[in-house]
Design an enzyme around this catalytic site. Structure first.
Site, PDB file in Angstrom:
ATOM      1  CB  THR A  16     -22.248 -18.075  26.627  1.00 27.45           C
ATOM      2  OG1 THR A  16     -22.962 -18.060  27.861  1.00 27.45           O
ATOM      3  CG2 THR A  16     -21.444 -19.340  26.522  1.00 27.45           C
ATOM      4  CE  LYS A 106     -30.565 -22.108  19.681  1.00 32.28           C
ATOM      5  NZ  LYS A 106     -29.304 -22.392  20.211  1.00 32.28           N
ATOM      6  CD  GLU A 130     -21.833 -21.927   9.239  1.00 32.40           C
ATOM      7  OE1 GLU A 130     -21.692 -21.710   8.040  1.00 32.40           O
ATOM      8  OE2 GLU A 130     -22.406 -22.948   9.685  1.00 32.40           O
ATOM      9  CB  VAL A 133     -27.400 -24.461  12.514  1.00 30.36           C
ATOM     10  CG1 VAL A 133     -27.829 -25.921  12.538  1.00 30.36           C
ATOM     11  CG2 VAL A 133     -28.545 -23.588  12.109  1.00 30.36           C
ATOM     12  N   GLY A 135     -23.050 -24.852  16.286  1.00 29.04           N
ATOM     13  CA  GLY A 135     -21.876 -24.222  16.913  1.00 29.04           C
ATOM     14  C   GLY A 135     -20.786 -23.943  15.897  1.00 29.04           C
ATOM     15  N   GLY A 188     -23.953 -29.046  33.163  1.00 27.67           N
ATOM     16  CA  GLY A 188     -24.133 -27.768  32.483  1.00 27.67           C
ATOM     17  C   GLY A 188     -24.559 -27.912  31.027  1.00 27.67           C
ATOM     18  CG  ASP A 202     -31.708 -26.241  20.357  1.00 30.64           C
ATOM     19  OD1 ASP A 202     -31.364 -25.051  20.412  1.00 30.64           O
ATOM     20  OD2 ASP A 202     -30.939 -27.153  19.972  1.00 30.64           O
ATOM     21  CE  LYS A 206     -29.127 -25.686  17.630  1.00 31.23           C
ATOM     22  NZ  LYS A 206     -28.592 -26.631  18.646  1.00 31.23           N
ATOM     23  N   GLY A 303     -21.685 -24.097  22.728  1.00 33.53           N
ATOM     24  CA  GLY A 303     -20.626 -23.610  23.601  1.00 33.53           C
ATOM     25  C   GLY A 303     -20.055 -22.328  23.038  1.00 33.53           C
TER      26      GLY A 303
END
Ligand SMILES: NC(=O)c1ccc[n+]([C@@H]2O[C@H](COP(=O)([O-])OP(=O)(O)OC[C@H]3O[C@@H](n4cnc5c(N)ncnc54)[C@H](OP(=O)(O)O)[C@@H]3O)[C@@H](O)[C@H]2O)c1
Length: 429
Positions: A16, A106, A130, A133, A135, A188, A202, A206, A303
């Protein structure tokens, strides 16, 4: 463009994020114009080199990631495989070979950051992260560079898009946790196994990364107190709103008397607070520092395309340093040890929802327990009547340890039928 210095990049992973990184780098003229350096992807390692990838710009592929890391042709290594192994060994090897590394991993940083930075420091090369965390939101760089002069004492964030989407839907549509999770999976936003998001793993990873940068000490995921959102009910959402609060999964880092507090949990936050307005899958971070006041950064926290912008920003930075003949510095901040404050010592207000027998004298019994444990009550709202009443208490600031003792004693009272929910309150009205 051909007169510009050339830096060659090797990619580990073309999923992705990796595929989007390659798409951005394919716009060579724009990147060269912005970077002052030609950045050329020369090889990528993937798990399945034979898989068709018609929509991804062409680059020679290999199934052996060591080929990328060890190739003398490659100057900068970009790790986008994810997980711990083989990512950890590959990053360590690249650093050992004095190649700058850019990663968005992460989990790897939050669990093995100290080891990686030590290696990068020993080799004198950059390790940039960068994309790990928030996006495309420039959080790490803002803290490490733009706010380097500030004495940061607090960071408060919404760092997980999946849970923020779910809590937004629960607040706006009155959905249950289960309905919201099913919708997140349909759109999604949530994985088939959503544990990492809904249990706060998660966000904790971060937070560990951001707290290390903000407070100048090494914080790992294991240091972060964590509680997920599975126990939040539509009733809590509705009552919180009546009290003029939103419920958000917050990632909170505080510097208090030299100690560091790091916690991820659902929290009531005043409806007028900037973080209460962050809806759906969006992320945000509020940084507070002496003399600076609150600074809020927000945007799409995940994303492929937004994350790739952060990753390529890091690639440009290390490529510039490389082209100028420098090595960069893995960790510009000097780290010093700090005590991680245990959750029992944290002081904050609480929202408690109890079911009690509805008869005279019950409030007095309950209030006595609060009083004896020195937890003072800021407000009480009785929500229903009948044989059993639902009562909401919001306390003033109290040590978590004392509130736990109150709950233990209340559970032992014959008049208390159930403790429906206990939620921390962050920032009172
Ligand atoms: N997705 C996001 O929105 C997002 C946001 C921020 C950060 N991140 C982080 O970015 C990293 C990458 O995430 P992603 O979503 O792009 O993952 P992904 O879509 O699962 O892609 C992983 C890539 O790694 C390759 N790969 C897996 N094992 C490998 C191995 N042993 N050797 C070589 N290549 C291997 C896969 O190859 P094949 O293509 O052949 O299967 C695939 O190309 C993770 O650390 C993630 O946490 C992701």
């Amino acid at each position: 463009m051909s007169s510009l210095p050339r830096v060659s990049v090797g990619l580990l992973g073309l999923g992705t994020v990796g595929a989007e990184v390659l798409r951005l780098l394919a716009d060579e003229a724009h990147i060269a114009e912005r970077a002052g350096v030609r950045i050329v992807p020369v090889k990528a390692a993937v798990a399945h080199p034979d898989k068709t990838r018609d929509d991804v710009p062409r680059v020679p592929l290999t199934g052996n990631p060591r080929e990328v890391v060890e190739s003398p042709e490659i100057d900068v290594v970009v790790e986008l495989i994810g997980g711990i192994e083989p990512a950890r060994s590959l990053v360590l090897r690249a650093l050992e070979l004095r190649k700058p590394v850019v990663t968005a991993n992460k989990q790897l940083l939050a669990e093995h950051g100290p080891e990686l930075f030590e290696r990068a420091n020993a080799s004198g090369v950059d390790l940039r992260f960068e994309g790990s965390v928030g996006g495309g939101i420039p959080l790490v760089r803002s803290i490490r560079e733009s706010l380097a002069a500030a004495r940061i004492h607090s960071i408060t964030g919404i760092l997980n898009g999946t849970t923020n989407y779910m809590l937004t839907r629960m607040a706006q549509e009155g959905w249950t946790f289960e309905d919201a999770l099913a919708a997140a999976q349909r759109h999604g936003f949530a994985e088939a196994d959503p544990t990492d998001d809904i249990d706060g793993h998660d966000a904790a990873a971060k937070l560990a990364i951001l707290a290390s940068a903000a407070f100048g000490c090494r914080v790992t995921s294991a240091d972060v107190f964590r509680e997920g959102i599975a126990a939040i009910s539509p009733r809590d959402m509705a009552y919180a709103r009546e009290l003029e609060y939103a419920i958000k999964l917050l990632a909170i880092g505080r510097l208090r008397d030299g100690d560091v507090e790091v916690r991820v949990h659902p929290a009531l936050i005043p409806l007028g607070h900037p973080l209460a307005l962050v809806a759906d899958e969006f992320n945000a971070l509020e940084v507070e520092a002496d003399g600076l006041g609150p600074v809020v950064l927000s945007g799409r926290g995940a994303g492929g395309p937004p994350t790739a912008v952060a990753v390529v920003g890091d690639i440009i930075d290390v490529a510039r340093t490389r082209a100028l003949g420098g090595h960069g510095s893995a960790e510009p901040i000097r780290m010093s040890p700090k005590r991680i404050r245990p959750i029992a010592e944290v002081i904050l207000p609480f929202y408690l929802n109890l079911q009690v027998t509805d008869r005279p004298g019950v409030f007095a019994k309950v209030a006595t327990v609060f009083g004896e444990e020195q937890v003072s009550i800021a407000s009480i709202v009785q929500k229903s009547r009948g044989e059993v009443a639902e009562v909401i208490f919001v306390t003033h600031d109290a040590p978590e340890r004392s509130v736990r003792r109150v709950l233990e004693r209340l559970r032992g009272l014959e008049v208390v039928k159930a403790v429906n929910s206990v939620i921390r309150v962050e920032a009172t009205l």
